[in-house]
Design an enzyme around this catalytic site. Structure first.
Site: not given
Length: 299
Positions: A177, A100, A245
């Site tokens: 995502k 990701s 993150k």
């Protein structure tokens, strides 16, 4: 008709990477893996894979290279580094980054591969479903890149997930995502607030979660994280550090396209606060701990 086995290099054997690589082995694909943790290489060998001593060794002869790494700097180092994937990949190999990372990084990787002169093709294919989804082989996989490359990769991706969708050009998978992580974080926060509200109101929590899960408030988040909420146990299926993150990624990407995400911004701050309080290594369902602290019920 069975799919012909593909020679796969798998780089990154973490909480999700290890079971995912093992699914490919079970599907009949020869997998050579590399990671920084020796015991993870031992696990790969026990599952029938071949451990490698470095990136160059892992990708040698591979038709497909999969990276499953924590964040943008790790992916950039492994793929673009002087001794990285693009330096050693076979001509025409297919690189599938399942990490990701930001959409910007995904586009940059595809551009670097195109400029490399070896015909290396790239897909960004991040996943959703956490450790449980990886172990069960039921991940949702969102893919960006050329349609022909997606079609070539789909039989392999089908061994890892039950929802495998081509979302558009390079970076589209990472954009979807980012949206996924926004929804999950907001959902987790809402569940955490509901749990504290219910308990402070004297309601039987298991009964309340049963009825909520059966109605419009039900969700995969509530179903999968229910036990964490009940037991206040947060084994890291997906760590707060990683969701922190990811909230940075969606915040940056939304700003770049001019999309307002006011609730997402608030939840990003709550995730950051939880991490600053020392809970970064816990599962992201530990957002409940933050709500408890704010409510005077510190855990």
């Amino acid at each position: 008709m069975p799919t012909a086995p593909l020679r796969v290099a798998w780089i990154g054997l973490g909480i999700m990477g290890s079971p995912m690589a093992e699914h490919l082995i079970k599907a009949g694909h020869p997998v050579t893996g590399y990671t920084l943790e020796p015991h993870k290489l031992d696990r790969l060998a026990a599952a029938g894979g071949t451990p490698a001593g470095g990136v160059a060794e892992a990708v040698r002869g591979a038709e497909v290279i999969v990276t499953m790494l924590p964040a943008d700097p790790h992916v950039e180092a492994v793929v673009l580094g002087e001794d990285g994937v693009l330096a050693h990949a076979e001509p025409g190999a297919l690189l599938i980054d399942m990490s990701s990372v930001s959409p910007r990084t995904a586009v940059a990787l595809a551009g670097a591969a195109a400029a490399g002169g070896k015909g290396v093709r790239v897909l960004d294919a991040p996943v959703s479903g956490g450790e449980a989804g990886a172990v069960e082989g039921v991940l949702s996989i969102m893919v960006g890149g050329d349609r022909a490359d997606f079609d070539a990769a789909k039989p392999l991706l089908d061994a890892l997930g039950t929802t495998v969708v081509h979302c558009g050009r390079h970076g589209a998978g990472q954009t979807v995502k980012a949206a996924n992580q926004l929804i999950v974080a907001v959902n987790l926060q809402a569940c955490a607030e509901a749990v504290v509200f219910l308990e402070k109101s004297g309601v039987d929590l298991p009964a309340a979660l049963d009825v909520l899960g059966g109605g419009l408030a039900g969700s995969a988040v509530l179903s999968r994280k229910r036990q964490n909420f009940l037991t206040r146990d947060y084994p890291p299926g997906f760590r707060v550090d990683l969701h922190h993150k990811d909230m940075g990624i969606v915040t940056e990407a939304a700003r770049a396209v001019g999309a307002a995400i006011p609730v997402g911004g608030v939840v990003a701050g709550l995730v950051a606060a939880l991490r600053a309080q020392g809970d970064g290594g816990l599962d992201h369902s530990a957002l409940l701990r933050g709500v408890e602290r704010l409510s005077g019920a510190a855990s």
